[in-house]
Design an enzyme around this catalytic site. Structure first.
Site, PDB file in Angstrom:
ATOM      1  CG  ASN A  42      -1.931   1.071   1.230  1.00  0.00           C
ATOM      2  OD1 ASN A  42      -1.591   2.257   1.289  1.00  0.00           O
ATOM      3  ND2 ASN A  42      -3.194   0.709   1.169  1.00  0.00           N
ATOM      4  CG  HIS A  53      -5.682  -0.400  -1.994  1.00  0.00           C
ATOM      5  ND1 HIS A  53      -6.976  -0.796  -1.771  1.00  0.00           N
ATOM      6  CD2 HIS A  53      -5.611   0.889  -1.568  1.00  0.00           C
ATOM      7  CE1 HIS A  53      -7.668   0.198  -1.250  1.00  0.00           C
ATOM      8  NE2 HIS A  53      -6.866   1.240  -1.115  1.00  0.00           N
ATOM      9  CD  GLU A  55      -4.939  -6.319  -2.527  1.00  0.00           C
ATOM     10  OE1 GLU A  55      -4.481  -5.183  -2.214  1.00  0.00           O
ATOM     11  OE2 GLU A  55      -5.944  -6.802  -2.001  1.00  0.00           O
ATOM     12  CB  SER A  80     -10.160  -9.839   2.592  1.00  0.00           C
ATOM     13  OG  SER A  80     -11.088 -10.382   1.675  1.00  0.00           O
ATOM     14  CB  CYS A  82     -10.672  -2.839  -1.216  1.00  0.00           C
ATOM     15  SG  CYS A  82      -9.828  -2.153  -2.664  1.00  0.00           S
ATOM     16  CB  CYS A  85      -7.524  -5.051  -4.775  1.00  0.00           C
ATOM     17  SG  CYS A  85      -6.543  -3.603  -4.278  1.00  0.00           S
ATOM     18  CG  ASP A 145      -6.077   2.332   2.173  1.00  0.00           C
ATOM     19  OD1 ASP A 145      -5.509   3.050   1.326  1.00  0.00           O
ATOM     20  OD2 ASP A 145      -6.012   1.091   2.163  1.00  0.00           O
TER      21      ASP A 145
END
Lengths: 157, 157
Positions: A42, A53, A55, A80, A82, A85, A145
């Site tokens: 991130n 982020h 990912e 996990s 968002c 992503c 975020d």
């Protein structure tokens, strides 16, 4: 599963590096055919970023790839995904996502599974502890975020 | 609608600039309270980017914003959002998306509407013409941008 735990460590190392930089401790790694193509973390604080982020930073660090490569990939992420992503996973047809933990945040797993993505949740204490410490010390940054207005409850699974 | 057409011109100007640079002609603008906060355009070619589509490049160029600002925003995009860009809209709770055209590509409008986002499609010949010319001259590049393997049919609405 033991391979998954090993690859996840790359993502965890990214998350820890992000926290040391004053950032949000979420990391990711993309693995294809038993090789890691890249990692990311991130970048909200470090790069004033709205879209990097863990990912998406990982995908961006790797850069352009042929569609066929994404179709053989596993994306490792300490938290996990968002909606943003998860959208990247669906756009590129990444077939498998391995998640460090989903207790702090979960917003896309059913959507991913409905589109045929395999989602494996390792539920690692190491990932939960990173987020627990961060969310307790920086609640406003965390809410920013995930698009939550200050004062509203943060989204928790 | 006439305001929408005017703001859309900023996105179209971005798309045209991207094409002049050798890139993919998709542009975007974010408007809040009658002011444009920023614009962006697809950066696959220019920045070797996997995640800077028109919409996400726009959000990234603007940088960090409080959640409350996104909740009053309209996102203008010359082409209907892919899954990644729709995910950004949902993550930040952007309530309204105005689309230049959705005949070349459409992958997220029902998902956005199911989550309460207002999606307005202007169906502008100017936007369609930009994409028609681009897809005809650079089919492999276009397929890469939407995660489609070469040789497979590109996704069309």
């Amino acid at each position: 599963m033991s391979d998954d735990r090993g690859w996840m460590q790359l993502a965890i190392d990214e998350a820890r590096a992000g926290r040391r930089e004053g950032g949000i401790p979420i990391g990711a790694a993309l693995v294809v055919d038993g090789t890691v193509l890249g990692v990311g973390r991130n970048q909200r604080v470090q790069r004033n970023s709205a879209i990097r982020h863990g990912e998406t930073d990982c995908l961006e660090n790797i850069g352009r790839l042929p569609a066929a490569v994404y179709r053989r990939a596993t994306l490792y992420t300490t938290l996990s995904p968002c909606q943003l992503c998860a959208g990247a996973v669906l756009l590129y047809g990444i077939p498998r996502v391995v998640v460090g933990e989903n207790r702090t945040f979960e917003a896309s797993e059913s959507h991913l599974r409905a589109h045929g993505v395999e989602v494996v949740v390792l539920d690692l204490a190491e990932c939960r502890d990173l987020m627990d410490e961060f969310v307790a010390s920086e609640p406003a940054l965390w809410n920013e975020d995930i698009g939550v207005e200050d004062g509203a409850a943060s989204q928790r699974g």
